[in-house]
Design a protein around this motif. Structure first.
Motif, mmCIF file in Angstrom:
data_model
loop_
_atom_site.group_PDB
_atom_site.id
_atom_site.type_symbol
_atom_site.label_atom_id
_atom_site.label_comp_id
_atom_site.label_asym_id
_atom_site.label_seq_id
_atom_site.Cartn_x
_atom_site.Cartn_y
_atom_site.Cartn_z
ATOM 1 N N LYS A 163 93.309 -21.241 13.534
ATOM 2 C CA LYS A 163 92.743 -20.116 14.287
ATOM 3 C C LYS A 163 91.247 -20.299 14.509
ATOM 4 C CE LYS A 163 92.453 -15.072 14.258
ATOM 5 N NZ LYS A 163 92.795 -13.826 13.517
ATOM 6 N N GLN A 164 90.554 -20.761 13.444
ATOM 7 C CA GLN A 164 89.113 -20.976 13.572
ATOM 8 C C GLN A 164 88.819 -22.097 14.562
ATOM 9 O OE1 GLN A 164 87.197 -21.864 9.865
ATOM 10 N NE2 GLN A 164 85.152 -22.116 10.798
ATOM 11 N N ALA A 165 89.549 -23.169 14.488
ATOM 12 C CA ALA A 165 89.326 -24.295 15.403
ATOM 13 C C ALA A 165 89.624 -23.893 16.837
ATOM 14 C CB ALA A 165 90.191 -25.472 14.987
ATOM 15 N N GLN A 166 90.646 -23.075 17.031
ATOM 16 C CA GLN A 166 90.992 -22.644 18.379
ATOM 17 C C GLN A 166 89.906 -21.739 18.963
ATOM 18 O OE1 GLN A 166 94.063 -23.657 20.004
ATOM 19 N NE2 GLN A 166 92.670 -23.068 21.672
ATOM 20 N N THR A 167 89.331 -20.872 18.108
ATOM 21 C CA THR A 167 88.255 -19.986 18.573
ATOM 22 C C THR A 167 87.035 -20.790 18.991
ATOM 23 O OG1 THR A 167 89.044 -18.229 17.113
ATOM 24 C CG2 THR A 167 86.782 -18.049 17.928
ATOM 25 N N THR A 168 86.673 -21.761 18.177
ATOM 26 C CA THR A 168 85.526 -22.614 18.492
ATOM 27 C C THR A 168 85.754 -23.372 19.784
ATOM 28 O OG1 THR A 168 85.033 -22.845 16.131
ATOM 29 C CG2 THR A 168 84.070 -24.471 17.622
ATOM 30 N N ALA A 169 86.943 -23.885 19.944
ATOM 31 C CA ALA A 169 87.248 -24.655 21.158
ATOM 32 C C ALA A 169 87.180 -23.771 22.393
ATOM 33 C CB ALA A 169 88.619 -25.298 21.034
ATOM 34 N N ASN A 170 87.630 -22.524 22.286
ATOM 35 C CA ASN A 170 87.580 -21.609 23.432
ATOM 36 C C ASN A 170 86.125 -21.299 23.816
ATOM 37 O OD1 ASN A 170 90.358 -21.533 23.477
ATOM 38 N ND2 ASN A 170 90.506 -19.651 22.277
ATOM 39 N N ARG A 171 85.259 -21.086 22.784
ATOM 40 C CA ARG A 171 83.849 -20.790 23.062
ATOM 41 C C ARG A 171 83.172 -22.002 23.705
ATOM 42 N NH1 ARG A 171 82.240 -20.013 18.236
ATOM 43 N NH2 ARG A 171 82.972 -17.855 18.158
ATOM 44 N N TYR A 172 83.488 -23.198 23.206
ATOM 45 C CA TYR A 172 82.866 -24.405 23.735
ATOM 46 C C TYR A 172 83.302 -24.673 25.174
ATOM 47 C CZ TYR A 172 80.754 -25.958 19.323
ATOM 48 O OH TYR A 172 79.980 -26.065 18.203
ATOM 49 N N SER A 173 84.508 -24.210 25.524
ATOM 50 C CA SER A 173 84.966 -24.455 26.903
ATOM 51 C C SER A 173 84.105 -23.696 27.913
ATOM 52 C CB SER A 173 86.432 -24.031 27.042
ATOM 53 O OG SER A 173 86.559 -22.631 26.854
ATOM 54 N N ARG A 183 79.270 -32.689 26.272
ATOM 55 C CA ARG A 183 80.715 -32.935 26.427
ATOM 56 C C ARG A 183 81.320 -33.458 25.135
ATOM 57 N NH1 ARG A 183 84.469 -31.088 30.016
ATOM 58 N NH2 ARG A 183 86.329 -32.377 29.819
ATOM 59 N N GLN A 184 80.555 -34.171 24.365
ATOM 60 C CA GLN A 184 81.045 -34.728 23.098
ATOM 61 C C GLN A 184 81.377 -33.610 22.117
ATOM 62 O OE1 GLN A 184 78.305 -37.400 21.219
ATOM 63 N NE2 GLN A 184 79.717 -37.907 19.536
ATOM 64 N N ASP A 185 80.513 -32.583 22.033
ATOM 65 C CA ASP A 185 80.789 -31.463 21.129
ATOM 66 C C ASP A 185 82.074 -30.742 21.524
ATOM 67 O OD1 ASP A 185 78.526 -32.017 19.691
ATOM 68 O OD2 ASP A 185 77.266 -30.599 20.802
ATOM 69 N N TYR A 186 82.280 -30.630 22.846
ATOM 70 C CA TYR A 186 83.519 -29.980 23.305
ATOM 71 C C TYR A 186 84.754 -30.804 22.916
ATOM 72 C CZ TYR A 186 87.152 -28.238 26.422
ATOM 73 O OH TYR A 186 88.341 -27.759 26.927
ATOM 74 N N ASP A 187 84.676 -32.122 23.083
ATOM 75 C CA ASP A 187 85.805 -32.982 22.720
ATOM 76 C C ASP A 187 86.094 -32.912 21.224
ATOM 77 O OD1 ASP A 187 86.043 -33.720 25.345
ATOM 78 O OD2 ASP A 187 84.885 -35.588 25.118
ATOM 79 N N LEU A 188 85.053 -32.853 20.419
ATOM 80 C CA LEU A 188 85.269 -32.723 18.971
ATOM 81 C C LEU A 188 85.952 -31.408 18.621
ATOM 82 C CD1 LEU A 188 81.874 -34.184 17.622
ATOM 83 C CD2 LEU A 188 84.144 -35.260 17.553
ATOM 84 N N ALA A 189 85.610 -30.341 19.319
ATOM 85 C CA ALA A 189 86.248 -29.042 19.081
ATOM 86 C C ALA A 189 87.724 -29.098 19.432
ATOM 87 C CB ALA A 189 85.532 -27.953 19.871
ATOM 88 N N GLN A 190 88.051 -29.767 20.539
ATOM 89 C CA GLN A 190 89.459 -29.913 20.922
ATOM 90 C C GLN A 190 90.221 -30.752 19.891
ATOM 91 O OE1 GLN A 190 91.122 -28.466 23.382
ATOM 92 N NE2 GLN A 190 89.293 -27.375 24.119
ATOM 93 N N ALA A 191 89.607 -31.810 19.381
ATOM 94 C CA ALA A 191 90.252 -32.642 18.352
ATOM 95 C C ALA A 191 90.477 -31.856 17.070
ATOM 96 C CB ALA A 191 89.401 -33.876 18.095
ATOM 97 N N ALA A 192 89.550 -30.964 16.740
ATOM 98 C CA ALA A 192 89.713 -30.136 15.547
ATOM 99 C C ALA A 192 90.919 -29.218 15.683
ATOM 100 C CB ALA A 192 88.428 -29.331 15.307
ATOM 101 N N VAL A 193 91.152 -28.715 16.887
ATOM 102 C CA VAL A 193 92.335 -27.869 17.128
ATOM 103 C C VAL A 193 93.618 -28.673 16.891
ATOM 104 C CG1 VAL A 193 93.627 -26.596 18.871
ATOM 105 C CG2 VAL A 193 91.146 -26.327 18.717
ATOM 106 N N GLN A 194 93.676 -29.867 17.422
ATOM 107 C CA GLN A 194 94.875 -30.704 17.250
ATOM 108 C C GLN A 194 95.094 -31.058 15.781
ATOM 109 O OE1 GLN A 194 94.283 -34.035 19.869
ATOM 110 N NE2 GLN A 194 94.494 -32.810 21.747
#
Length: 388
Positions: A114-124, A134-145
């Motif tokens: 849930k936390q990783a998904q929230t971060t990824a949504n904010r970064y988008s 763009r690198q920070d956004y990709d890391l957030a998406q990888a954290a969700v996976q």
């Protein structure tokens, strides 16, 4: 004196001559009484008895699928059990704790996801206005996976823990009769391997394995092909128990091996028999009676009427139309019950001596009487005379 003796001599001689003329003729012995049976022509079933062993249809080894201390045995040794019936109970406490731990891990993984998904949504949103790289956004998406994978791992751990907890209750895999328990309460089972705890054998129906020569097997298959036997093999297999009695249920031939044993020339066969009373037990010795062929119009004669000579040659005493005895050499094939199947030397309707062989000499006249078995005569309240 001498002259008077000579005078009486003619009279004495005449008297002796008269005595010879009045002597009775020699007595003739009456014909000996013998019993006979008529030679019959009938449909016979040629069989062969083969040694075999009884074997269970299915054998299941009950084993511990999870490690733990055995708390209780819940079955009676030697009883019949049903598939799914509880047999043993292993201490479930450690397994319950393992399941609770897996559930906690799942909750933690879900929170991380849930936390990783929230971060990824904010970064988008921020990456669109170039507030973050763009690198920070990709890391957030990888954290969700990664968090999603952790959730799946935790779910699998819960499933495994649930299975292990279920294995704490050991159940019967099949219906059948269970033997003695191989472990006792307090034993540690399943620690290094799947500990064998008991054995269940299915006894109804049951198998009987036996061997037959390849020659007889060819004759059997030929009889099946010619329609002389049932095509499904039913009613051609019977079983003789160790005490010599015939098993009441007929069997069915199932299969044979695809090759012949080179050392013995034998082929392995298997028959299946109903066993509702569990009379047949695995490992029991038995003789399988296999029908080889059915022959119509076969000449048969009781075995009691046949005399065996040197080399196994057979002979019978035949009573002709003038009630005189003739010695007849015959050739027999197989025994069917208490009769021989005659292939040469007799024809249907001829009378053969059953009792009184010692009185019936070849060429002598006899007084024939129909043979009555002692069993039949005793049922009528009479005892059959012994003519032997």
């Amino acid at each position: 004196m001498r002259s008077s003796f000579y005078a009486l001599f003619p009279l004495i001689a005449a008297g002796l001559t008269g005595c010879e003329k009045k002597a009775a003729p020699p007595m003739q012995m009456p014909p000996a009484a013998v019993s006979f049976v008529p030679v019959s022509s009938e449909k016979v079933e040629l069989t062969r008895d083969l040694p075999g062993r009884v074997d269970a249809v299915r054998v299941a080894e009950v084993r511990a699928r999870v490690a733990g201390i055995l708390l209780k045995r819940t079955f009676e040794e030697g009883a019949n059990v049903k598939a799914g019936q509880e047999l043993f109970r292993i201490d479930p406490a450690p397994l319950e704790a393992a399941k609770a731990s897996a559930e906690a891990s799942l909750a933690k993984a879900a929170a991380n996801l849930k936390q990783a998904q929230t971060t990824a949504n904010r970064y988008s949103e921020l990456v669109n206005v170039k507030a973050i790289s763009r690198q920070d956004y990709d890391l957030a998406q990888a954290a969700v996976q990664t968090a999603q994978a952790e959730v799946q791992t935790a779910e699998a751990a819960i499933k495994t823990a649930g299975l292990n907890l279920g294995y704490a209750t050991v159940t019967a895999p099949i219906d059948g009769r269970i033997g003695k328990a191989l472990v006792t309460e307090g034993a540690l089972v399943g620690q290094t391997d799947a500990t064998k705890m008991a054995v269940i054998q299915q006894l109804d129906p049951i198998y009987v394995d036996f061997t037959q020569s390849s020659t007889d097997l060819l004759a059997f298959r030929r009889a099946l092909k010619e329609g002389k036997l049932d095509k499904d093999g039913a009613s051609v297999v019977k079983l003789l128990l160790e005490d010599g009695t015939e098993y009441p249920q007929p069997g069915k031939l199932l299969f044979s091996e695809v090759s012949v044993d080179e050392t013995t020339g034998m082929v392995s066969l298997r028959a299946q028999f109903p066993n509702p009373e569990h009379t047949l037990l695995p490992g029991m010795f038995a003789r399988v009676r296999v029908t080889q062929a059915l022959k119509d119009n076969s000449i048969t004669v009781p075995q009691q009427a046949v005399t065996r000579g040197q080399g196994g040659t057979g002979s019978v005493l035949v009573i002709d139309d003038s009630n005189h005895v003739q010695l007849r050499m015959i050739r027999t094939d197989a025994a069917v019950g208490n009769k021989w199947v005659v292939t040469e030397g007799l024809k249907a309707g001829e009378r053969v001596v059953m009792e009184g062989h010692l009185k019936a000499r070849p060429g002598a006249e006899v007084k024939p009487e129909p043979f009555v078995s002692k069993t039949a005569s005793s049922n009528n309240g009479k005892t059959a005379p012994d003519k032997g």
